[in-house]
Design a protein around this motif. Structure first.
Motif, PDB file in Angstrom:
ATOM      1  N   LEU A   1      87.047  76.878  31.826  1.00  0.00           N
ATOM      2  CA  LEU A   1      87.052  78.157  32.539  1.00  0.00           C
ATOM      3  C   LEU A   1      87.853  78.086  33.830  1.00  0.00           C
ATOM      4  CD1 LEU A   1      83.441  79.456  31.966  1.00  0.00           C
ATOM      5  CD2 LEU A   1      85.560  80.321  30.998  1.00  0.00           C
ATOM      6  N   SER A   2      87.895  76.913  34.459  1.00  0.00           N
ATOM      7  CA  SER A   2      88.709  76.797  35.674  1.00  0.00           C
ATOM      8  C   SER A   2      90.195  76.936  35.353  1.00  0.00           C
ATOM      9  CB  SER A   2      88.439  75.470  36.381  1.00  0.00           C
ATOM     10  OG  SER A   2      88.995  74.399  35.664  1.00  0.00           O
ATOM     11  N   ASN A   3      90.562  76.577  34.129  1.00  0.00           N
ATOM     12  CA  ASN A   3      91.957  76.745  33.717  1.00  0.00           C
ATOM     13  C   ASN A   3      92.256  78.174  33.275  1.00  0.00           C
ATOM     14  OD1 ASN A   3      92.783  74.071  34.177  1.00  0.00           O
ATOM     15  ND2 ASN A   3      91.924  73.425  32.233  1.00  0.00           N
ATOM     16  N   LEU A   4      91.231  78.882  32.802  1.00  0.00           N
ATOM     17  CA  LEU A   4      91.437  80.247  32.312  1.00  0.00           C
ATOM     18  C   LEU A   4      91.291  81.303  33.408  1.00  0.00           C
ATOM     19  CD1 LEU A   4      89.522  80.086  28.910  1.00  0.00           C
ATOM     20  CD2 LEU A   4      91.978  79.934  29.305  1.00  0.00           C
ATOM     21  N   LEU A   5      90.359  81.115  34.321  1.00  0.00           N
ATOM     22  CA  LEU A   5      90.120  82.083  35.394  1.00  0.00           C
ATOM     23  C   LEU A   5      90.861  81.640  36.647  1.00  0.00           C
ATOM     24  CD1 LEU A   5      86.286  82.685  34.931  1.00  0.00           C
ATOM     25  CD2 LEU A   5      88.145  84.177  34.225  1.00  0.00           C
ATOM     26  N   SER A   6      91.610  82.538  37.232  1.00  0.00           N
ATOM     27  CA  SER A   6      92.432  82.158  38.383  1.00  0.00           C
ATOM     28  C   SER A   6      91.612  81.914  39.650  1.00  0.00           C
ATOM     29  CB  SER A   6      93.483  83.240  38.648  1.00  0.00           C
ATOM     30  OG  SER A   6      92.840  84.470  38.929  1.00  0.00           O
ATOM     31  N   GLY A   7      90.419  82.442  39.735  1.00  0.00           N
ATOM     32  CA  GLY A   7      89.623  82.291  40.946  1.00  0.00           C
ATOM     33  C   GLY A   7      88.669  81.115  40.951  1.00  0.00           C
ATOM     34  N   VAL A   8      88.695  80.301  39.890  1.00  0.00           N
ATOM     35  CA  VAL A   8      87.801  79.144  39.793  1.00  0.00           C
ATOM     36  C   VAL A   8      88.649  77.879  39.847  1.00  0.00           C
ATOM     37  CG1 VAL A   8      86.060  77.981  38.388  1.00  0.00           C
ATOM     38  CG2 VAL A   8      86.206  80.470  38.370  1.00  0.00           C
ATOM     39  N   HIS A   9      88.248  76.954  40.728  1.00  0.00           N
ATOM     40  CA  HIS A   9      89.029  75.736  40.931  1.00  0.00           C
ATOM     41  C   HIS A   9      88.121  74.514  40.811  1.00  0.00           C
ATOM     42  CE1 HIS A   9      91.980  78.550  42.506  1.00  0.00           C
ATOM     43  NE2 HIS A   9      91.012  79.033  43.275  1.00  0.00           N
ATOM     44  N   VAL A  10      88.487  73.591  39.914  1.00  0.00           N
ATOM     45  CA  VAL A  10      87.755  72.340  39.737  1.00  0.00           C
ATOM     46  C   VAL A  10      88.768  71.209  39.859  1.00  0.00           C
ATOM     47  CG1 VAL A  10      86.323  70.975  38.183  1.00  0.00           C
ATOM     48  CG2 VAL A  10      86.085  73.446  38.221  1.00  0.00           C
ATOM     49  N   ALA A  11      88.443  70.209  40.691  1.00  0.00           N
ATOM     50  CA  ALA A  11      89.390  69.134  40.975  1.00  0.00           C
ATOM     51  C   ALA A  11      89.620  68.217  39.772  1.00  0.00           C
ATOM     52  CB  ALA A  11      88.909  68.325  42.180  1.00  0.00           C
ATOM     53  N   SER A  12      88.550  67.839  39.063  1.00  0.00           N
ATOM     54  CA  SER A  12      88.697  66.891  37.961  1.00  0.00           C
ATOM     55  C   SER A  12      87.520  67.026  37.009  1.00  0.00           C
ATOM     56  CB  SER A  12      88.754  65.454  38.501  1.00  0.00           C
ATOM     57  OG  SER A  12      87.510  65.121  39.102  1.00  0.00           O
ATOM     58  N   PHE A  13      87.566  66.247  35.922  1.00  0.00           N
ATOM     59  CA  PHE A  13      86.445  66.271  34.982  1.00  0.00           C
ATOM     60  C   PHE A  13      85.191  65.689  35.625  1.00  0.00           C
ATOM     61  CE2 PHE A  13      83.863  64.582  31.481  1.00  0.00           C
ATOM     62  CZ  PHE A  13      83.665  65.755  30.773  1.00  0.00           C
ATOM     63  N   GLY A  14      85.360  64.701  36.470  1.00  0.00           N
ATOM     64  CA  GLY A  14      84.215  64.137  37.195  1.00  0.00           C
ATOM     65  C   GLY A  14      83.536  65.187  38.058  1.00  0.00           C
ATOM     66  N   THR A  15      84.331  65.998  38.711  1.00  0.00           N
ATOM     67  CA  THR A  15      83.783  67.095  39.509  1.00  0.00           C
ATOM     68  C   THR A  15      83.075  68.104  38.609  1.00  0.00           C
ATOM     69  OG1 THR A  15      85.596  66.835  41.082  1.00  0.00           O
ATOM     70  CG2 THR A  15      84.359  68.886  41.185  1.00  0.00           C
TER      71      THR A  15
ATOM     72  N   LEU B   1      79.734  81.105  26.295  1.00  0.00           N
ATOM     73  CA  LEU B   1      80.360  79.942  25.659  1.00  0.00           C
ATOM     74  C   LEU B   1      79.359  78.822  25.411  1.00  0.00           C
ATOM     75  CD1 LEU B   1      83.830  79.745  27.442  1.00  0.00           C
ATOM     76  CD2 LEU B   1      83.319  80.537  25.133  1.00  0.00           C
ATOM     77  N   GLN B   2      78.414  78.640  26.325  1.00  0.00           N
ATOM     78  CA  GLN B   2      77.373  77.633  26.117  1.00  0.00           C
ATOM     79  C   GLN B   2      76.527  77.988  24.897  1.00  0.00           C
ATOM     80  OE1 GLN B   2      75.463  77.679  29.981  1.00  0.00           O
ATOM     81  NE2 GLN B   2      76.130  75.596  30.383  1.00  0.00           N
ATOM     82  N   SER B   3      76.151  79.236  24.777  1.00  0.00           N
ATOM     83  CA  SER B   3      75.346  79.658  23.631  1.00  0.00           C
ATOM     84  C   SER B   3      76.082  79.417  22.318  1.00  0.00           C
ATOM     85  CB  SER B   3      74.988  81.137  23.749  1.00  0.00           C
ATOM     86  OG  SER B   3      74.177  81.366  24.856  1.00  0.00           O
ATOM     87  N   ILE B   4      77.345  79.792  22.291  1.00  0.00           N
ATOM     88  CA  ILE B   4      78.147  79.605  21.075  1.00  0.00           C
ATOM     89  C   ILE B   4      78.302  78.121  20.751  1.00  0.00           C
ATOM     90  CG2 ILE B   4      80.468  79.858  20.099  1.00  0.00           C
ATOM     91  CD1 ILE B   4      80.635  82.528  21.697  1.00  0.00           C
ATOM     92  N   THR B   5      78.619  77.320  21.758  1.00  0.00           N
ATOM     93  CA  THR B   5      78.844  75.887  21.547  1.00  0.00           C
ATOM     94  C   THR B   5      77.573  75.188  21.088  1.00  0.00           C
ATOM     95  OG1 THR B   5      80.519  75.944  23.282  1.00  0.00           O
ATOM     96  CG2 THR B   5      79.742  73.785  22.588  1.00  0.00           C
ATOM     97  N   TYR B   6      76.441  75.503  21.733  1.00  0.00           N
ATOM     98  CA  TYR B   6      75.183  74.868  21.343  1.00  0.00           C
ATOM     99  C   TYR B   6      74.783  75.277  19.929  1.00  0.00           C
ATOM    100  CZ  TYR B   6      74.718  73.718  26.304  1.00  0.00           C
ATOM    101  OH  TYR B   6      74.930  73.250  27.566  1.00  0.00           O
ATOM    102  N   LYS B   7      75.084  76.500  19.543  1.00  0.00           N
ATOM    103  CA  LYS B   7      74.776  76.955  18.193  1.00  0.00           C
ATOM    104  C   LYS B   7      75.631  76.187  17.180  1.00  0.00           C
ATOM    105  CE  LYS B   7      72.424  80.300  16.300  1.00  0.00           C
ATOM    106  NZ  LYS B   7      70.993  80.210  16.167  1.00  0.00           N
TER     107      LYS B   7
END
Length: 115
Positions: free
Chosen positions: A17-31, A102-108
């Protein structure tokens, strides 16, 4: 083992989602993993308190105020986790809704949904 799987799925979705939404920023997978842990802890400890405190508003809005509470939880996690940022309340609202779906879909798909 299910907890670890759910944690990794949430972290992957946060990173996606950080890659898809322009307003969300995540530094790395660890973060993203740390964000997943913090979101889980906030949902366990803080969210029930907020739900009880805002129960009249939640009833009047027919439960839609729970979306606002989810956005507040996302914004709280941005204050706790360095390397994770959400630009605005509305971005946090959209992020929380899409993450939940997305969590609901993935867990299903994984067969890890709560029963």
């Amino acid at each position: 083992m299910k907890l670890l799987l759910r944690l990794l799925v949430t972290a992957a979705l946060v990173l996606l989602l950080s890659n898809l939404l322009s307003g969300v920023h995540v530094a790395s997978f660890g973060t993203a993993v740390i964000v997943a842990v913090v979101l889980g802890l906030l949902n366990i400890f803080i969210k029930p308190i907020l739900v009880v405190l805002t129960l009249p508003v939640t009833v009047v809005t027919l439960g839609l105020f729970l979306l606002v509470i989810n956005a507040i939880i996302i914004l709280l996690s941005t204050k706790i986790v360095g390397g994770f940022a959400v630009d605005s309340f509305w971005t946090a609202l959209v992020f929380s809704v899409i993450l939940s779906i997305l969590q609901s879909i993935t867990y299903k798909i994984l067969g890890d949904d709560k029963k």
